[in-house]
Scaffold this active site. Structure first.
Site, mmCIF file in Angstrom:
data_model
loop_
_atom_site.group_PDB
_atom_site.id
_atom_site.type_symbol
_atom_site.label_atom_id
_atom_site.label_comp_id
_atom_site.label_asym_id
_atom_site.label_seq_id
_atom_site.Cartn_x
_atom_site.Cartn_y
_atom_site.Cartn_z
ATOM 1 N N ASP A 59 0.705 -0.815 0.036
ATOM 2 C CA ASP A 59 0.140 -0.201 -0.096
ATOM 3 C C ASP A 59 0.551 1.176 -0.229
ATOM 4 O OD1 ASP A 59 -2.140 1.928 0.069
ATOM 5 O OD2 ASP A 59 -3.060 -0.139 1.246
ATOM 6 N N ILE A 90 2.158 -0.798 -6.782
ATOM 7 C CA ILE A 90 2.411 -2.192 -7.047
ATOM 8 C C ILE A 90 3.136 -1.804 -8.756
ATOM 9 C CG2 ILE A 90 0.844 -3.911 -7.951
ATOM 10 C CD1 ILE A 90 0.223 -4.583 -5.328
ATOM 11 N N GLU A 91 2.486 -1.220 -9.475
ATOM 12 C CA GLU A 91 3.617 -1.016 -10.449
ATOM 13 C C GLU A 91 4.987 -0.306 -10.206
ATOM 14 O OE1 GLU A 91 1.484 3.759 -10.173
ATOM 15 O OE2 GLU A 91 1.162 1.062 -9.667
ATOM 16 N N SER A 102 -8.156 -4.673 -4.137
ATOM 17 C CA SER A 102 -8.662 -4.016 -3.662
ATOM 18 C C SER A 102 -8.319 -2.948 -4.781
ATOM 19 C CB SER A 102 -9.316 -3.172 -2.390
ATOM 20 O OG SER A 102 -9.790 -4.117 -1.584
ATOM 21 N N CYS A 109 -10.839 3.039 -5.734
ATOM 22 C CA CYS A 109 -12.435 2.199 -6.596
ATOM 23 C C CYS A 109 -12.741 3.943 -7.855
ATOM 24 C CB CYS A 109 -13.640 2.420 -5.270
ATOM 25 S SG CYS A 109 -13.321 3.711 -3.789
ATOM 26 N N SER A 133 -12.030 1.013 4.298
ATOM 27 C CA SER A 133 -11.722 -0.380 4.458
ATOM 28 C C SER A 133 -13.343 -1.541 3.554
ATOM 29 C CB SER A 133 -12.451 -0.522 5.364
ATOM 30 O OG SER A 133 -11.421 -1.854 5.919
#
Length: 381
Positions: A19, A42-43, A61, A64, A360
């Site tokens: 994260d 992540i990348e 997740s 969003c 969350s």
């Protein structure tokens, strides 16, 4: 996600948690000091680094915001989808294809191009999958939090249930947590809709069965609340409340009481429902979550029926008798399925706790999906 793995009863080791949110990472370290935590995007993780983990499952997740109905709905053109698209790009290139995948996102993701890219990638990589739209009332929890979920596994490991190309709104029958057709209706509970200017009082109108509408809501909304509160398969809110709360810390400020009185979603400890809590809860009032009436001996209808003829000062005095307060962070965590051992570091403010909880997911729902994902077929030996 880590709590859900534990709650599912599956024996597993979390080889890496990733994260970029500094506050979220502080909370994670506080609760899971022994789990490797990668504070990076992540990348920013190379294929070589991912291969070195040799993981069996991905739980994710993605952000969003590109898919929320109140946002710009930029979908794959939104820069915040970059990390998710990187996962899809790198999945076929891993030395060891992970056997299991679970994804959570907001309702709306199911109709996105990002979802379509994911499905094409999964099929190309040899996965079978099932999609869901689930909300906590399907597990007896009195909180609406409708979310999209996908579980996928490699084709040589069939599911314990018959998959469908439609999105399921209940758990499959092979999972004993399913509650039948009534769960389908409960899972679709939404947030109170504002239909007029919240600062302008309206005369209470009579709804069905002689019930009165005290705020800016329709008879249909009032009936939906009545049905939710009469559903005995859902627990009451009092099962999730703290025994001792310093109420003065959580009371709505006078300015909020006067301005938003007509649109508050007010619940009592005996209610079997509450609206979705968002990251703005405790800071903003409108559309961020339910408000708890702490004064059990005061009738809300009598208070609201008197407001039209009162001055602002008198209205404030009348509304104050209800002792309307925010749910505490611990109470929201309870509704989200967080165990009592979960906590926040002392330096994390209440506002920061609300923001993290609003972003969350429900631990119990994800735990059920993980168990379902790893459950072997009934005819397996």
């Amino acid at each position: 996600m880590t709590l859900s793995v534990s709650e599912s009863g599956v024996s597993a080791e979390v080889v890496a948690a990733v994260d970029v949110n500094t506050i979220a990472n502080e909370v994670y370290r506080h609760n899971f000091p022994d789990t490797p935590l990668w504070a990076k995007s992540i990348e920013g993780i190379s294929l070589k680094e991912l291969d070195s983990l040799s993981f069996d499952m991905i739980l994710m997740s993605p952000p969003c915001q590109p898919f929320t109905r109140i946002g710009l709905q930029g979908d794959v053109s939104d820069p915040r989808t970059k990390s998710f698209l990187y996962v899809l790009e790198i999945l076929p290139r891993l030395q060891k294809t992970p056997g299991y995948i679970l994804l959570e996102n907001v309702k709306g993701f199911e109709s996105s191009e990002a979802r379509n890219k994911m499905i094409r990638t999964l099929e190309d990589c040899g996965y079978i999958y099932q999609e869901f739209l689930l909300s906590p009332p399907c597990l007896g929890v009195p909180n609406s939090r409708l979310r999209y979920f996908l579980i996928a596994k490699l084709r040589m490991q069939p599911f314990s249930f018959q998959t469908s190309n439609t999105i399921l709104e209940v758990f499959p029958c092979s999972d004993t947590s399913g509650r039948g057709a009534s769960s389908r209706a409960r899972s679709l509970g939404g947030t109170l809709q504002v239909t007029a200017d919240p600062r302008r009082p309206v005369r209470p109108a009579q709804g069905g069965d002689g019930a009165y509408l005290y705020k800016l809501e329709t008879a249909e909304q009032l009936e939906r609340k009545r049905l939710q509160d009469s559903d005995s398969s859902v627990q009451t809110l009092q099962d999730f409340l703290e025994e001792k709360v310093e109420i003065s810390r959580y009371l709505l400020p006078p300015k909020s009481l006067i301005r938003y009185a007509w649109i508050l979603d007010i619940v009592t400890p005996t209610c079997r429902r509450s609206t979705c809590f968002t990251k703005g809860y405790g800071h903003y009032v409108e559309g961020t979550g339910s408000i708890l009436q702490a004064a059990a001996d005061v009738e809300m209808s009598s208070v609201y029926n008197s407001l039209e003829t009162l001055s602002d000062e008198e209205k404030l005095a009348a509304l104050s008798t209800l002792k309307l307060r925010y749910f505490t962070p611990r109470e929201i965590a309870n509704l989200h399925g967080f165990p009592s051992v979960f906590g926040f570091p002392d330096k994390i403010t209440t506002k920061q706790q609300y923001r993290l909880l609003g972003n969350s997911l429900n631990v119990r729902i994800v735990a059920k999906l993980i168990a379902l994902l790893l459950q072997p077929p009934q005819n397996a030996t």
